[in-house]
Design a protein around this motif. Structure first.
Motif, PDB file in Angstrom:
ATOM      1  N   ALA A 208       4.814 -69.344   2.013  1.00  0.00           N
ATOM      2  CA  ALA A 208       4.101 -69.779   0.812  1.00  0.00           C
ATOM      3  C   ALA A 208       3.063 -70.847   1.145  1.00  0.00           C
ATOM      4  N   GLU A 209       3.443 -71.778   2.033  1.00  0.00           N
ATOM      5  CA  GLU A 209       2.503 -72.839   2.426  1.00  0.00           C
ATOM      6  C   GLU A 209       1.316 -72.254   3.182  1.00  0.00           C
ATOM      7  N   ALA A 210       1.593 -71.286   4.061  1.00  0.00           N
ATOM      8  CA  ALA A 210       0.510 -70.653   4.799  1.00  0.00           C
ATOM      9  C   ALA A 210      -0.427 -69.903   3.864  1.00  0.00           C
ATOM     10  N   GLU A 211       0.158 -69.207   2.889  1.00  0.00           N
ATOM     11  CA  GLU A 211      -0.667 -68.491   1.918  1.00  0.00           C
ATOM     12  C   GLU A 211      -1.488 -69.463   1.078  1.00  0.00           C
ATOM     13  N   LYS A 212      -0.842 -70.598   0.751  1.00  0.00           N
ATOM     14  CA  LYS A 212      -1.556 -71.624  -0.019  1.00  0.00           C
ATOM     15  C   LYS A 212      -2.768 -72.134   0.760  1.00  0.00           C
ATOM     16  N   ARG A 214      -4.308 -70.619   3.185  1.00  0.00           N
ATOM     17  CA  ARG A 214      -5.306 -69.550   3.326  1.00  0.00           C
ATOM     18  C   ARG A 214      -6.157 -69.429   2.068  1.00  0.00           C
ATOM     19  N   LEU A 215      -5.462 -69.440   0.937  1.00  0.00           N
ATOM     20  CA  LEU A 215      -6.203 -69.331  -0.324  1.00  0.00           C
ATOM     21  C   LEU A 215      -7.101 -70.548  -0.559  1.00  0.00           C
ATOM     22  N   HIS A 216      -6.618 -71.735  -0.108  1.00  0.00           N
ATOM     23  CA  HIS A 216      -7.446 -72.944  -0.231  1.00  0.00           C
ATOM     24  C   HIS A 216      -8.710 -72.817   0.616  1.00  0.00           C
ATOM     25  N   GLY A 217      -8.518 -72.304   1.845  1.00  0.00           N
ATOM     26  CA  GLY A 217      -9.685 -72.109   2.716  1.00  0.00           C
ATOM     27  C   GLY A 217     -10.649 -71.087   2.149  1.00  0.00           C
ATOM     28  N   VAL A 218     -10.064 -70.002   1.596  1.00  0.00           N
ATOM     29  CA  VAL A 218     -10.926 -68.994   0.977  1.00  0.00           C
ATOM     30  C   VAL A 218     -11.688 -69.601  -0.193  1.00  0.00           C
ATOM     31  N   GLY A 219     -10.978 -70.442  -0.958  1.00  0.00           N
ATOM     32  CA  GLY A 219     -11.640 -71.078  -2.091  1.00  0.00           C
ATOM     33  C   GLY A 219     -12.789 -71.976  -1.657  1.00  0.00           C
ATOM     34  N   ILE A 220     -12.558 -72.758  -0.590  1.00  0.00           N
ATOM     35  CA  ILE A 220     -13.626 -73.645  -0.098  1.00  0.00           C
ATOM     36  C   ILE A 220     -14.808 -72.824   0.409  1.00  0.00           C
ATOM     37  N   ALA A 221     -14.478 -71.737   1.164  1.00  0.00           N
ATOM     38  CA  ALA A 221     -15.551 -70.897   1.688  1.00  0.00           C
ATOM     39  C   ALA A 221     -16.345 -70.264   0.554  1.00  0.00           C
TER      40      ALA A 221
END
Length: 298
Positions: A208-212, A214-221
């Motif tokens: 869950a933390e890894a997915e979080k 990843r999604l945070h990085g995708v959001g920033i990108a």
């Protein structure tokens, strides 16, 4: 003369009365009577009323039950792993109606004879098995014992209908040890299941933390891409309207926007501290240094 005749008639009457008392006999249902004449077997009488010779000429030697009889016994023996056990055995048997004379004349005590055969059969079978195997296969052992005893008792006019091992009772210390082993095994299994559950929790949390992240990085990108797209559209509109802007100026705008976003992110976390120049001149100096570094890498 009259008195003599009366006495004779009285004696004859008494004779018939006494004879009648031993002349008739009754045999109950599910029972047969063994009749002997002068001590020798004469006949077998089934249920109902019958006539026999009086004054002991014919006598009822025995009344044999044809109903099913159950006998219970306890047998002590030892298993292959040297554990002494008490076994409660129940045997159901009855007289073979086709061989009643053998059942009466050949055996004095059929119950003790059956018990002896069962003890012998169990003491030859049980020592081949461990205690655990004995508990698992007690029905098979009972069937094997039944067949062995039935074959032996058939020659004596008895039929073994069923043999059951109703209880296997090892020594008290052995039972306590078995309970302790069983309890320890259950505790070990419970600990393993708890460990598996904790592992699942940790793995799930990590995923869950890894997915979080990843999604945070995708959001920033996506956010940065949206900023660049917006700036590109703005610059394109400026060019179409006749305003010309250089590459350095575009980069300056991007860097300034990133600088302001960074300050905003640090402001959201009250426990974070960073030292940055807050004046426009300081920000311009940072922009100049970054642009110089980018040009130097080309």
């Amino acid at each position: 003369m009259m008195w003599t005749l009366l006495i004779i008639l009285g004696l004859v009457l008494l004779f018939f009365i006494a004879a009648a008392g031993t002349l008739f006999y009754v045999v109950k249902q599910q029972t047969v009577a063994i009749i002997e004449r002068f001590g020798k077997y004469h006949t077998t009488a089934s249920s109902g009323i019958h006539v026999k010779l009086p004054f002991g000429i014919d006598r009822i030697a025995a009344r044999v039950q044809l109903r099913l009889i159950q006998s219970e016994m306890t047998v002590e023996t030892k298993t292959r792993d040297n554990v002494f056990v008490q076994m409660n055995v129940a045997t159901q048997y009855r007289v073979n109606e086709q061989n009643i004379t053998d059942a009466y004349y050949k055996l004095m005590n059929p119950v003790e004879q059956i018990k002896s055969y069962i003890e012998d059969a169990l003491r030859s079978s049980v020592p081949k098995l461990t205690l655990d195997e004995l508990f698992e296969k007690k029905d098979e052992i009972a069937l094997e014992v039944q067949h062995q005893v039935a074959e032996e008792m058939e020659t004596y006019g008895y039929m073994i209908v069923k043999t059951l091992i109703t209880k296997v009772d090892p020594d008290a210390e052995v039972k306590q040890s078995m309970n302790e082993i069983n309890a320890a095994q259950r505790k070990r299994e419970a600990a393993q299941e708890l460990a598996k559950a904790d592992k699942i929790k940790v793995v799930t949390a990590a995923e869950a933390e890894a997915e979080k992240d990843r999604l945070h990085g995708v959001g920033i990108a996506e956010q940065r891409k949206a900023i660049v797209d917006g700036l590109s559209a703005s610059i394109l509109e400026m060019k179409e309207s006749g305003v010309h802007i250089s590459e350095d100026e575009i980069m300056s705008i991007l860097l300034t926007n990133q600088y302001l976003d960074t300050l905003n992110q640090f402001a959201e976390h009250g426990n974070s501290s960073i030292f940055l120049p807050a004046s426009p001149e300081g920000a311009d100096d940072i922009r100049t240094q970054i642009l110089s570094a980018l040009k130097a890498t080309k």
